[in-house]
Write a protein that holds these residues in place. Structure first.
Motif, short mmCIF file in Angstrom:
data_model
loop_
_atom_site.label_atom_id
_atom_site.label_comp_id
_atom_site.label_asym_id
_atom_site.label_seq_id
_atom_site.Cartn_x
_atom_site.Cartn_y
_atom_site.Cartn_z
N MET A 782 0.92 -1.39 -0.41
CA MET A 782 -0.28 -0.08 -0.56
C MET A 782 0.99 1.41 0.43
SD MET A 782 -3.10 -0.94 2.92
CE MET A 782 -2.04 -0.78 3.80
N THR A 783 0.33 2.36 -1.32
CA THR A 783 1.20 3.36 -0.70
C THR A 783 -0.03 5.08 -0.26
OG1 THR A 783 1.00 4.25 -2.71
CG2 THR A 783 2.41 2.62 -2.73
N ALA A 784 0.95 6.12 0.08
CA ALA A 784 -0.10 6.54 0.70
C ALA A 784 0.37 7.91 0.06
CB ALA A 784 -0.15 7.11 2.06
N THR A 785 0.04 8.71 -0.40
CA THR A 785 1.04 10.37 -0.62
C THR A 785 0.19 11.64 -0.36
OG1 THR A 785 -0.11 10.50 -2.59
CG2 THR A 785 2.28 9.48 -2.69
N ILE A 786 0.36 12.81 -0.22
CA ILE A 786 0.25 13.73 -0.06
C ILE A 786 0.33 15.03 -1.03
CG2 ILE A 786 0.63 15.95 1.56
CD1 ILE A 786 2.04 14.59 3.21
N ALA A 787 -1.32 14.39 -1.49
CA ALA A 787 -1.49 15.74 -2.43
C ALA A 787 -1.72 17.05 -2.21
CB ALA A 787 -3.09 14.70 -3.12
N TYR A 788 -2.12 17.75 -1.32
CA TYR A 788 -1.33 18.95 -0.75
C TYR A 788 -1.43 19.03 1.00
CZ TYR A 788 -3.91 22.91 0.29
OH TYR A 788 -3.99 24.28 1.11
N ASP A 789 -1.23 20.05 1.10
CA ASP A 789 -0.90 20.13 2.13
C ASP A 789 -0.18 22.04 2.40
OD1 ASP A 789 0.51 20.51 4.80
OD2 ASP A 789 2.47 19.85 4.42
N ASN A 790 -1.13 22.72 3.50
CA ASN A 790 -1.44 23.92 3.88
C ASN A 790 -0.51 24.47 3.94
OD1 ASN A 790 -2.06 23.12 5.93
ND2 ASN A 790 -3.82 25.16 6.33
N SER A 791 0.47 23.54 4.53
CA SER A 791 1.69 23.77 5.30
C SER A 791 2.82 25.34 5.36
CB SER A 791 2.84 22.78 6.62
OG SER A 791 3.73 23.11 7.26
N GLN A 792 2.68 25.85 6.23
CA GLN A 792 3.94 27.20 5.40
C GLN A 792 5.24 26.86 6.39
OE1 GLN A 792 2.92 29.57 3.02
NE2 GLN A 792 1.07 28.01 2.67
N GLN A 793 5.09 26.11 7.01
CA GLN A 793 5.90 26.06 8.10
C GLN A 793 6.83 24.94 7.56
OE1 GLN A 793 4.86 25.74 12.12
NE2 GLN A 793 3.26 26.95 11.66
N ALA A 794 7.64 23.61 8.24
CA ALA A 794 8.17 22.14 8.04
C ALA A 794 6.51 21.30 6.77
CB ALA A 794 8.38 21.35 9.45
N ASP A 795 6.59 20.76 6.24
CA ASP A 795 6.45 20.23 5.21
C ASP A 795 5.49 18.46 6.37
OD1 ASP A 795 6.22 21.45 2.98
OD2 ASP A 795 8.16 20.10 2.50
N THR A 796 4.27 18.32 5.63
CA THR A 796 3.90 17.61 7.03
C THR A 796 3.98 15.83 5.76
OG1 THR A 796 1.84 18.48 6.96
CG2 THR A 796 1.01 16.16 7.44
N THR A 797 4.58 15.41 7.01
CA THR A 797 5.16 13.97 6.88
C THR A 797 4.20 12.70 6.56
OG1 THR A 797 7.05 13.02 8.48
CG2 THR A 797 7.74 14.88 6.96
N ILE A 798 4.96 11.78 5.64
CA ILE A 798 3.46 10.50 6.21
C ILE A 798 4.48 9.14 6.00
CG2 ILE A 798 3.34 10.03 3.19
CD1 ILE A 798 -0.08 9.70 3.92
N GLU A 799 4.23 8.42 6.88
CA GLU A 799 4.90 7.11 6.87
C GLU A 799 4.05 6.52 7.21
OE1 GLU A 799 7.02 7.70 10.66
OE2 GLU A 799 7.57 10.20 10.84
N GLY A 800 4.36 4.86 7.19
CA GLY A 800 3.93 3.36 6.90
C GLY A 800 4.00 2.86 5.58
#
Length: 897
Positions: A782-800
Motif C-alpha cells: 500500500m502507498t499513501a501520498t500527500i496530494a495537498y498540504d497547506n503548511s507554510q512551515q515544515a512539510d507534513t510527512t506521511i509514514e507507513g
C-alpha cells in the motif's frame, strides 16, 4: 531536588476541599526556604519598617536603608500589555484602540488608550498578613521569596519530580515552586488560596474578591500556568529579551549613542538585551504601560492603606499584595541605575522602561497572548532617559513604589525597602525634568502634564519616610496646576476664610491615570489636618468640593452619578469618584455630609453591581462580568482577546466568549444615560482595563468597610471550566476510486487550557486490509501520498504502512506534523493544518482496493466533520483524541482526576 516555594497554589486532585486541608501543611514547608538575593545590600533596623515614623508632619526622619542602604533586591517577573483607557487610540484591526480624549474645563486632557495579556514575578506573597489602621500590613512574613528561580514553560519542559523525569500522574512541583497538575487539565486553586474569613458569604466580600481576581487574567510573562486562571499560560516571554538596538524590530527606543554611553548599566551581563518581562497587559490587547500600571499599583495599595479591614477580613491581603508586587517587579526590573551601592538619594537613574509594545500590537491579530511570538508580532520597548525624559511616567512609578513600601513593609521588609529606594530614585529623576512628558510611544497614553504625578509621588514618599521635604514639595507641585493660584492660597491663609465661593481650586475631573489631583488633594488635606498645618482647612475645602461635586452633581434618571460625563469609561470615573469621596469621609468624619457621602458611594456601587433598570430591563444589569448577586444580567462580550479566545481571529466571531472574565468592570453606561451596548467591538462600552478595575477595587473596599466590614468571599471561586477537545481531527471524502481513496484530513489545535502550540502532533488513518490479503496481496505494498498540504512551515510527512500488533487485518499510516506551530482557524497562526491524502495500491491486475470498508473511513462524508476514527496523538505517542481500533493495547483518552 529541593525547591523554595514562592506561593502555594495546590490544585484540587480531585477536590478543592481535600487540598485546602493540605495547604497549611505545605505552608510549614515554605517557612524553611530562605530568601536568595546575592550581592544585595539591604539595610533595615530590624524593628518594623526601618523608618522612624512620627505622628505629625515635620519629623524629617528617614532611615538608613532609605537614604543609605542599597536594597537592590530586584525580583523576577515577565510581561507584556495592551492599550485602554480614557482616550484609546485605535489602529483598527483585531484589537482596536479608539481615541477618546476627554478634556475638562481645567485643560485636563484625559486621554486613555486601550491595550491588552502573561507574567512571571517572584513577588507572589502568601503571607497571611492583615493590615492595620495606618496602612501597615501586620503579619508574620511566613513565606520567603527567591529571585533566581528557573521556570517550567509548560507544556514543553520536563516536569521534574526529583529525578529529572516527567511526572504526569498526580502532579508535581515545578522549579518555580508552583504545584502543577497533570498537563492534560488544570484546576486552579481557590482565590484567595487560604480561607481566613470567618462568617457567612456576603455581597461586598464576593464583589471585592472578583474585582481583585481579574488582574490575574492580564498578567504577562512566565509562571502563570495553573496558578489563578485556568486558561492562562506563559506569554510574551520574549519581553525578557528586548534587543539593545534601536533599529531592531524588537529593540529599544534609546539612541545608539546613549546605549553605548551607558552599556555597562543597561547590559551588565553583556548579552545585548534588556529584561522587561512580567507586569500586566493594560486591557484586552497586549501592550504594557507604566502610566496605567502605576495607577493600578497605587490605587490598589491606597485602598489597602485606607481600608485595610476590607482585605484582612476577607483574607485578600496576600492576594492584593501579589497583584501589587507583580507589577512593582516589572517597574524595578525596568529601572536602570548607575550605582546602587550609593545611598538611594544619590542613585543616578539612567533609563526607565515605560512601555512594552507599540500601536502595531492592535493590528497583529486577535488571538490569545500565549500564541504571540516576536517574529509574528514584533514589540518595541520605550524608555524615558536623560536624553528623552518623562516626569509623568517616572513620578507615577515613584508614587506606586512608595505605596508598595507602605503595604508590604511588615510582611516583606527587604522587598519594601528596595521598592522605596527605587521610588526615591524615580522621583529624583522626575524632579530634574518637571516639564517633560514621556514621548515616542505612538500616541497611546499621553499626559497633559506631570505636576500631579510629582505631587502624588512626593505625598506618598512623605507618608513612607516622614521626611518633611517631601511634604513641602508635594504642596509646591500643586501650585503648578493651571488655574491654581498661589496668590489666592496665600490670601486665604491670611483671611482664614474657606468656602465654596472662594476656594482656590475647583476639581472638575477625578482620580484617573492622567489626573491624580483628586487623590493628591484629599491625601494632603488629611496629612495637613493631622499635623495641624495652616493649609489644612483650605485643602480640606478643595477635597470636599471635589467630593460633593459627585454627590450633589448630575445623575442619570436612575441615579448614576455623572460628574465626569464622557462617552468612554464612565464606570471607571464613577468608581474613582467613590473611592476619593469615601477617603474624604473617613478622614473628615465630622463633616456634616460624611454619612451622606458614604450612602451615596454605596448607592453608586450597587448601581454598577446591578441595582438598576439599564436598557429598560427591570432585572437590571451588572457591569462587572460574572457577578449575579443582584441582577442575572452582565456583559457577555467584553473587548478582551484572551477571554474571547476566538479560533477565527475575529472579535465578532463567535459572538460568545470562550471564558468568563470574572470581576472585569466594563466601561459602563453611555454618556448621560442608563443605556449600555454589549458589543465586543464597541470599545467605548465594553473595554476592560487594569485601571478600570483598580478604581473599582478601591470603591468596593471602601464600601465593604462602610457596610460594617462583614461578609466573606466565595471559598470555591473561581469556578472550573469544563474540558474541551483541544486537539482533534476533522475529515471529509474527496474521492473514492477503484485503486485509490482521497481523504482530506484536518488537524485542529483548539487548545485553551492554556492556548499553546504543540509541535509533537500526529494523526493516524487505519485501513482494513482484508480485501488485499484475501486476494493474496501484501498490505505492505500500500502507498499513501500527500496530494495537498497547506503548511507554510515544515512539510507534513506521511509514514507507513504499519501493521497492528493485535489485529493482522488492520494497518495504519501516520501523518506527522512535527515542528509545526499552528492554532485555531487563523491563517496568521498557520491554522488549521489541512492535508489531502491519497491512499491505495498500484495497478495489480484487477486493482484490488476497497477504501470504503476502512476503519477510519467509516462516518466520513463530503462535509468536513470531527472524525474520532482518525486518531490524534501528542508527544511520546500519547492519545489525545479519537477511538483506536483493536490494534495495539487498546487505549482511550484518560484525564488525570
Amino acid at each position: 531536588m529541593n525547591y523554595c516555594f514562592k506561593k502555594i497554589t495546590l490544585q484540587t486532585v480531585p477536590y478543592r476541599t481535600i487540598i485546602k486541608s493540605l495547604v497549611m501543611l505545605f505552608m510549614l514547608m515554605m517557612i524553611s526556604c530562605s530568601e536568595s538575593n546575592p550581592g544585595q545590600a539591604v539595610t533595615d533596623d530590624g524593628a518594623d519598617d526601618g523608618n522612624t515614623v512620627d505622628s505629625d508632619k515635620g519629623s524629617g526622619d528617614s532611615d538608613s536603608a532609605v537614604n543609605g542602604g542599597d536594597s537592590d533586591a530586584d525580583s523576577d517577573a515577565d510581561g507584556d500589555g495592551d492599550t485602554a483607557g480614557t482616550g484609546d487610540s485605535d489602529t483598527d484591526g483585531d484589537s482596536d484602540t479608539d481615541s477618546d480624549s476627554d478634556v475638562d474645563s481645567d485643560t485636563d486632557a484625559d486621554s486613555d488608550a486601550d491595550s491588552d495579556t502573561d507574567g512571571d514575578a517572584d513577588s507572589d506573597s502568601d503571607s497571611d498578613s492583615d493590615s492595620d489602621s495606618d496602612g501597615d500590613s501586620d503579619g508574620d512574613p511566613d513565606v520567603d521569596y527567591t529571585d533566581d528561580l528557573e521556570y517550567v514553560d509548560w507544556p514543553f519542559g520536563d516536569y521534574a519530580d526529583g529525578d529529572g523525569t516527567p511526572n504526569t500522574s498526580d502532579g508535581f512541583f515545578g522549579p518555580d515552586g508552583v504545584w502543577y497538575q497533570s498537563p492534560e487539565f488544570c484546576e486552579p486553586p481557590p482565590f484567595p488560596n487560604r480561607e481566613t474569613c470567618d462568617g457567612e458569604q456576603g455581597l461586598w466580600g464576593r464583589a471585592l474578591q472578583m474585582a481583585l481576581w481579574f488582574f490575574n487574567i492580564n498578567k504577562s510573562g512566565k509562571g502563570v500556568y495553573c496558578t489563578d486562571v485556568q486558561w492562562r499560560g506563559s506569554a510574551h516571554t520574549s519581553d525578557a529579551h528586548f534587543k539593545l538596538d534601536p533599529d531592531d524590530p524588537n529593540g529599544v527606543s534609546m539612541s545608539a549613542a546613549y546605549i553605548d554611553k551607558y552599556r555597562d548599566v543597561l547590559d551588565p551581563d553583556g548579552n545585548g538585551e534588556v529584561d522587561l518581562s512580567g507586569g500586566y497587559y493594560d486591557a484586552g490587547d497586549y501592550i504594557k504601560f507604566a502610566m496605567t500600571t502605576g495607577y493600578m499599583i497605587s490605587t490598589i495599595a491606597w485602598s489597602m492603606y485606607e481600608f485595610p479591614e476590607a482585605f484582612s477580613t476577607t483574607g485578600l491581603t496576600g492576594e492584593a499584595m501579589d497583584q501589587i508586587t507583580w507589577a512593582a517587579d516589572w517597574f524595578m526590573r525596568g529601572t536602570f541605575v548607575e550605582d546602587k551601592s550609593l545611598p538611594a538619594e544619590e542613585w543616578n537613574l539612567i533609563a526607565f522602561a515605560h512601555q512594552n509594545g507599540s500601536p502595531a500590537d492592535h493590528t497583529c491579530g486577535w488571538m490569545p497572548p500565549e500564541l504571540r511570538t516576536p517574529d509574528k508580532c514584533p514589540r518595541q520597548a520605550f524608555f524615558t532617559t536623560h536624553e528623552a525624559p518623562g516626569a509623568d511616567v517616572t513620578a507615577s512609578a515613584a508614587a506606586s513604589l512608595a505605596l508598595t513600601y507602605l503595604v508590604t513593609k511588615q510582611a516583606r521588609p527587604e522587598y519594601a525597602i528596595n521598592a522605596l529606594n527605587h521610588a526615591i530614585a524615580l522621583y529624583n529623576f522626575a524632579k530634574q525634568y518637571p516639564d517633560a512628558i514621556a514621548q515616542g510611544d505612538g500616541g497611546l497614553y499621553n499626559s497633559e502634564y506631570a505636576w500631579d504625578d510629582l505631587g502624588w509621588a512626593a505625598a506618598w514618599l512623605y507618608e513612607a519616610t516622614k521626611n518633611e521635604k517631601y511634604f513641602d514639595e508635594a504642596v509646591e507641585w500643586t501650585y503648578n496646576f493651571p488655574g491654581f493660584n498661589k496668590i489666592c492660597v496665600d490670601e486665604l491663609i491670611k483671611w482664614e476664610t474657606y468656602t465654596e465661593d472662594n476656594a482656590c481650586w475647583l476639581e472638575s475631573w477625578t482620580h484617573v491615570w492622567n489626573s491624580v489631583r483628586s487623590g493628591l488633594f484629599v491625601r494632603l488635606a488629611a496629612s495637613m489636618t493631622d499635623a495641624g498645618n495652616e493649609y489644612g482647612p483650605l485643602f480640606q475645602m478643595i477635597a470636599r468640593m471635589d467630593t460633593m461635586g459627585w454627590v450633589d452633581g448630575p445623575h442619570t434618571e436612575q441615579g448614576y452619578a455623572k460628574k465626569v460625563d464622557v462617552s468612554w469609561g464612565s464606570a471607571r470615573y464613577n468608581a474613582a469618584g467613590q473611592l476619593v469621596a469615601m477617603v474624604y469621609a473617613k478622614h473628615f468624619p465630622e463633616d456634616r455630609d460624611s454619612e451622606r457621602i458614604k450612602e451615596w458611594a454605596q448607592q453608586q456601587s450597587m448601581y454598577l453591581l446591578g441595582d438598576n433598570e439599564v436598557n429598560g430591563d427591570p432585572d437590571g444589569k451588572c457591569f462587572m462580568m460574572g457577578f449575579t448577586d443582584i441582577s442575572p444580567n452582565y456583559p457577555l462580550q467584553p473587548h478582551h482577546a484572551a477571554g474571547h479566545a476566538s479560533i477565527y481571529g475575529e472579535p465578532g466571531i463567535p459572538e460568545e466568549n470562550r471564558h468568563i472574565l470574572w470581576g472585569a468592570l466594563v466601561n459602563g453606561p453611555s454618556k448621560g444615560t442608563d443605556v449600555h451596548e454589549d458589543v465586543r467591538e464597541d470599545f467605548g462600552a465594553n473595554e476592560v482595563t487594569i485601571d478600570y478595575n483598580a478604581a473599582w477595587v478601591g470603591a468596593l473596599a471602601g464600601n465593604y468597610v462602610n457596610a460594617g466590614a462583614k461578609g466573606c468571599p466565595d471559598p470555591d471561586f473561581p469556578p472550573v471550566e469544563e474540558r474541551i477537545d483541544e486537539f482533534y481531527t476533522m475529515g471529509k471524502i474527496n474521492s473514492v476510486g477503484t485503486c485509490r481513496t482521497q481523504v482530506e484530513i484536518t488537524m485542529m489545535n483548539e487548545s485553551i487550557h492554556p492556548p499553546r502550540f504543540n509541535e509533537f502532533l500526529e494523526s493516524r488513518y487505519y485501513i482494513d486490509v482484508t480485501d488485499l490479503t484475501d486476494a493474496g496481496i501484501d498490505p505492505a505494498t500500500m502507498t499513501a501520498t500527500i496530494a495537498y498540504d497547506n503548511s507554510q512551515q515544515a512539510d507534513t510527512t506521511i509514514e507507513g504502512p504499519f501493521p497492528c500488533e493485535k489485529n493482522g487485518d488492520m494497518w495504519y499510516f501516520k501523518l506527522n506534523y512535527d515542528g509545526q506551530q499552528f492554532w485555531g482557524r487563523q491563517s496568521r497562526l498557520d491554522g488549521p493544518r489541512v492535508t489531502l491524502v491519497d491512499f491505495g495500491v498500484g495497478n495489480n491486475g484487477d486493482c484490488i482496493w476497497d477504501g470504503t470498508n476502512d476503519y477510519s473511513f467509516e462516518g466520513l462524508t463530503e462535509e468536513e466533520q470531527k472524525t474520532p476514527r482518525i486518531t490524534a496523538y501528542g508527544k511520546d505517542d500519547k492519545l489525545l483524541w479519537g477511538e483506536e481500533p483493536e490494534c495495539h493495547e487498546v487505549r482511550s483518552v484518560i484525564w488525570v482526576e
